[in-house]
Write a protein that holds these residues in place. Sequence first.
Motif, short mmCIF file in Angstrom:
data_model
loop_
_atom_site.label_atom_id
_atom_site.label_comp_id
_atom_site.label_asym_id
_atom_site.label_seq_id
_atom_site.Cartn_x
_atom_site.Cartn_y
_atom_site.Cartn_z
N ALA A 443 119.65 -19.21 68.08
CA ALA A 443 120.72 -20.15 68.40
C ALA A 443 122.07 -19.50 68.14
O ALA A 443 122.18 -18.57 67.34
N ARG A 464 122.99 -28.20 74.41
CA ARG A 464 121.86 -27.44 73.85
C ARG A 464 121.61 -26.17 74.64
O ARG A 464 121.33 -25.11 74.07
N ASP A 468 121.65 -22.89 72.37
CA ASP A 468 120.34 -22.43 71.93
C ASP A 468 119.98 -21.11 72.62
O ASP A 468 120.41 -20.85 73.75
#
Length: 516
Positions: A443, A464, A468
Amino acid sequence: MNGADMLCDVLLTNGVDVCFANPGTSEMHFVAALDRKPQMRCVLGLSEGVVTGAADGYARMADKPAATLLHLGPGLANGLANLHNARRARTPMLNIVGDHASYHLQHDAPLTSDIESLARPMSHWVGRVAGAQDVRPRTEEAYRSALMLRGISTMILPADAAWGEVGPADLAPVTLPERPVVSPEAVGAAAAALRSGKRTVIILAGRALRAGALETAGRISSATGAALFSQTSDRTERGAGRVAARPVPYNIDLAVEALREFEVAICVGGKQPVGFFAYPHKPSTTLQPGCAVIELAGHEHDLAETLNLLAETAGVRNDVPFTPNRFTQPEIVAPTGALNADSITIALARTLPENAIICEESITSAGKMAVLAPGLSPHDHIPLTGGAIGIGIPLATGAAIACPDRKVIALQADGSGMYTLQGLWTQARENLDVVTVIFANRAYAILQGEMRNVGVKDFGRNARRMLDLDNPDLDWCSLARGMGVEAARVDTIDGFTDTLKAALAQKGPFLIEARI
């Protein structure tokens, strides 16, 4: 003899004997000249970010500049992020940027660009060679500027200046002027503040964080009660027997709280500390509004001598003892439990060899290292200085070339490591003694934290996918082995400890992928 030969001779005469390079067509005469000079060590980087980052790491540890060789404006542009970091570290460096032959520029060939404009924001000195006869004075000026400004010189070398003929010359090392003297008024004001009884902090940066300067700061602190803090700097000499200066925290709230009590701040080697970023309803500077700031000395001064002068003016005797860090490394208990940043750094602290060099771009995974560092075997710490990620692997590469007899340990976040992982190939090619620890949290964890800092607590799909690093997971062992570096993956703290011990016991590059 041509201009490129003269350039090599001037560099070597002044002790610049390492060139980190990624050349192109316009630099072939310089490459040929380097080939005629076996005294010059030429190190190839597979991207310009590796070249500039390695030159930074080399100069931080060698205390002298390296040269870089970059291809035209695009090549320079590829290296600018790590030049930004080097600029913030005040690293002396000589960039040689090739350009088209001067008479060819009018035709606006595909690779023509405004190199001066690209170079200027990340350089402390920029100059263009006018012709072969101009190579010597321009190179000497670039070298002098890199040392006196403690920064980056970028010299543009047109191809016809490189191939043009010059006569032989009797060369001598460049004579450097005396460094500027700190203001007597500033020294007097700082000494008066130390004697005033006001709550005073000395904030150190740059070469004020070398062992000798830290000892003087420690004597001043012991005699006056002043607190010692440090800012992110090019190189800090840490460990047992030395003096510890508490780092100003990265987090703005923690930084403000750490410095809240002080009425006077004496800054040595830099300006007053500021927040890395602005946040709504939070201050930009970390000192209290009423705190008096005395900027005693900057990077251009002799900081060790400045601290000696401050001690003398404040009436601090040479025999006043400083409080050295106690050697606590043998007392560190072996880590147990999950493999995470804390357990990894505890395991590393227990086994850190004496005189090691820690290159840190761990970002959010610093763990316990900063807390444990004062009690470890004496070592050097060279960090990310300018916030532009992608310097860790190149920084370790350059440090290992500067100090071949010292173990280099790179603490590397996985996201930033991907920017310049080509540096692993250079480590393998040069057989450099570097152990790279990849904190594989899959991440951009620093950005996840920054999202929370601006009030975003719940991440949707788009956020995300930008923050990520999974789907697919990065396979660092395959990446390292593909570049010739031995590697191992660990998922437990016992596995990490055993692998680390084995890596430290051998010579040459090794990568540990720690999946946290």
